[in-house]
Scaffold this active site. Structure first.
Site, mmCIF file in Angstrom:
data_model
loop_
_atom_site.group_PDB
_atom_site.id
_atom_site.type_symbol
_atom_site.label_atom_id
_atom_site.label_comp_id
_atom_site.label_asym_id
_atom_site.label_seq_id
_atom_site.Cartn_x
_atom_site.Cartn_y
_atom_site.Cartn_z
ATOM 1 N N ASP A 279 -27.288 44.385 -6.307
ATOM 2 C CA ASP A 279 -26.978 45.633 -6.483
ATOM 3 C C ASP A 279 -25.280 45.844 -5.966
ATOM 4 O O ASP A 279 -25.310 45.028 -4.594
ATOM 5 C CB ASP A 279 -27.423 47.037 -6.328
ATOM 6 C CG ASP A 279 -26.948 48.168 -6.555
ATOM 7 O OD1 ASP A 279 -25.903 48.294 -7.732
ATOM 8 O OD2 ASP A 279 -27.420 48.828 -6.159
ATOM 9 N N HIS B 207 -18.512 40.392 -10.237
ATOM 10 C CA HIS B 207 -19.788 40.482 -11.193
ATOM 11 C C HIS B 207 -19.888 38.619 -11.035
ATOM 12 O O HIS B 207 -20.439 37.966 -10.802
ATOM 13 C CB HIS B 207 -19.381 40.218 -13.331
ATOM 14 C CG HIS B 207 -19.845 41.601 -13.008
ATOM 15 N ND1 HIS B 207 -21.124 42.647 -12.098
ATOM 16 C CD2 HIS B 207 -19.512 43.139 -13.682
ATOM 17 C CE1 HIS B 207 -21.449 44.479 -12.615
ATOM 18 N NE2 HIS B 207 -20.086 44.098 -13.963
ATOM 19 N N LEU C 256 -40.185 26.265 -9.497
ATOM 20 C CA LEU C 256 -39.288 27.239 -8.570
ATOM 21 C C LEU C 256 -39.756 27.536 -10.241
ATOM 22 O O LEU C 256 -38.485 27.369 -11.189
ATOM 23 C CB LEU C 256 -38.234 27.142 -8.289
ATOM 24 C CG LEU C 256 -37.741 28.705 -7.999
ATOM 25 C CD1 LEU C 256 -38.734 29.697 -7.490
ATOM 26 C CD2 LEU C 256 -36.578 28.957 -7.063
#
Length: 245
Positions: free
Chosen positions: A15, A32, A126
């Site tokens: 956020d 962004h 991962l």
């Protein structure tokens, strides 16, 4: 799991991109883009630490309420980033998966998501789970619907339905539940994210905006997590006894 242990699964709400851009008098799109760079750095940091799974909230089912122009730009950035980064992720042995209602995404993005999942399916260093058009309540509702279908078909009896049964139908049921939840940007809520999964997760919040969240900040969150005692309903004495047994 007790003090000093490494988190196997980390979940993050990324956020603060828009506020990061606004503070710099830049378009939200720049925020962004900076957020994408931060995401790349955190994936690399988690891979280096040996984290098993990293789940990132990229776009919630509620984010469609944002201005149409911003949503369009986000989808374009999402598509371009996926195309640009999947090769590098694959070379580093990282598996990429998506959760959420991909049917609500554009056709090109759906195609690219499928390619990314197929290309990296066998990787084991991962697992990066990307939540796109995802909502925790919707996830649970979908799981309940699938269980209801099993009961209606006679493959399951109503009395067999319990938390364990339902949990087998939610997203990420094949992975351990998150040990550590991180939210950047100063908000202190989980915003319909992984509602089923976060029941016993350690929560960590920071005012740092996502584009400014780096490997040092991740280390801070993990260090705080390692200083906590996870009891899962047991007493401290029980945990200590098991630890030294």
């Amino acid at each position: 799991m007790t003090e000093g242990s490494e988190p196997d699964h980390i979940a993050i709400i990324m956020d603060g991109n828009g506020r990061w851009a606004r503070r710099r008098f830049s378009p939200r799109t720049e925020g962004h883009k900076a957020g994408v760079r931060a995401t790349q750095a955190i994936i690399e940091a988690c891979a280096r630490r040996g984290v098993t799974a990293l789940t990132l909230f990229a776009f919630s089912s509620e984010n469609w309420r944002r201005p149409e122009s911003e949503v369009r730009i986000l989808m374009e950035l999402f598509l371009r980033t996926l195309r640009d980064e999947i090769g590098r992720l694959h070379e580093n042995g990282i598996r990429v998966r998506f959760i959420g209602d991909r049917a609500g995404l554009g056709r090109s993005l759906q195609t690219e998501i499928g390619r990314a999942e197929e290309k990296t399916a066998a990787n084991g260093n991962l697992t990066v789970n990307i939540a796109a058009n995802y909502g925790g309540r919707q996830d649970i509702a979908q799981a309940a619907r699938r269980v209801a279908e099993e009961v209606a078909a006679g493959r399951m009896r109503p009395e067999e339905v319990d938390a364990r049964t339902l949990g087998a139908y939610v997203s990420l049921s094949d992975l351990p539940e998150p040990d550590l939840f991180i939210r950047t940007g100063g908000e202190r809520r989980i915003s319909n994210y992984l509602l089923w999964h976060l029941a016993y997760t350690e929560l960590w919040f920071t005012d740092r905006l996502w584009p400014d969240f780096d490997s040092a900040a991740l280390e801070e969150a993990i260090a705080d997590y390692q200083g906590r005692q996870r009891r899962f309903g047991r007493t401290t004495e029980q945990v200590e006894h098991q630890r030294h047994a």
